[in-house]
Design an enzyme around this catalytic site. Structure first.
Site: not given
Ligand code: AP5
Length: 225
Positions: A127, A160
């Protein structure tokens, strides 16, 4: 239409949430994006969140619940919203229910993107994100028009910090322990729809749209208006 998108890190929540935001013209609310922006700006929230995010740990429940409670009061949420990355624990799901009860609203559907671990790791390690607008790309699956440059704002793309391998492993551990139980939680609430998140981006979007439209969740929305 009020939707929650569940799934492991890298399952495609953000990619699909942005697609739905564009298609149905309702806001995508990503706690990850809100926290990253706070870290970037060096606010008090950002300073608190940074230490958890850098280690792949979840930020404390109350911090994210307060963010969501405030965000859902904003005018653009009136026609609906897509929650990406929230809730992530049973405590957060209960808190969301209470917030919505107070507003006399309810969740219409919870979409769970199912993706195997090997694919998750491949997606996260490839990513790239725009350092200005946060748009998502992938070195193999979602390449920008010009190598290394965002299609929308011409900024450079970066990896990231939490997509480094040891942090990814910790995020997957947190997911299994804290977030996976939400599948049962929402199944028991009769809201859960399973989506095969392993297909290509386009196919996953198609499956989501047909699931929403079969469930009559979009009848009050004009597509693409
Ligand atoms: P992408 O769409 O970015 O996947 P995602 O599920 O959104 O992944 P994230 O890593 O952003 O999710 P996360 O839940 O770990 O992180 P978040 O930012 O919420 O796709 C990933 C990659 O694959 C991309 O390159 C895309 O192009 C590719 N792709 C997508 N679909 C595809 C497909 N079908 N085929 C092929 N390629 C594909 O959270 C980050 C941090 O914030 C957490 O670790 C935590 O510390 C904190 N945080 C956030 N929310 C909370 C909460 N509610 N409570 C507590 N802590 C929180």
């Amino acid at each position: 239409m009020r939707i929650v998108i569940l799934g492991a890190p890298g399952s495609g929540k953000g990619t699909q949430a942005r697609f739905l935001e564009e298609r149905y013209k309702i806001p995508c609310i990503s706690t990850g994006d809100i926290l990253r922006e706070a870290v970037r700006r060096g606010t008090e929230l950002g300073r608190e969140a940074k230490s958890y995010m850098a280690k792949g740990k979840l930020v404390p429940d109350q911090v994210v619940v307060d963010i969501i409670a405030e965000r859902l009061k904003e005018g653009d949420c009136k026609r609906g919203f897509i929650l990406d990355g929230f809730p992530r624990t049973v405590v957060q799901a209960d808190a969301l229910q209470k917030i919505l009860d107070r507003m006399d609203l309810r969740i219409d559907m919870v979409l769970n993107l199912e993706v195997s671990e090997g694919v998750l790791i491949r997606r996260l390690s490839g990513r790239r994100v725009c350092k200005r607008c946060g748009a998502n790309y992938h070195v193999e699956f979602q390449t920008p028009r010009i190598f290394g440059i965002c299609d929308y704002c011409n900024e450079g793309l970066i990896q990231r910090d939490d997509d480094k391998e040891e942090v990814v492993r910790q995020r997957l551990k947190e997911y299994l322990k804290q977030t996976l139980p939400l599948r049962v939680y929402y199944k028991n609430h009769n809201l859960l729809k399973e989506i095969d998140g392993e297909k290509g981006i386009f196919e996953v979007s198609k499956e989501i749209v047909s699931t929403l439209e079969r469930g009559n969740r979009v009848d009050n929305l004009k597509v693409g208006s």
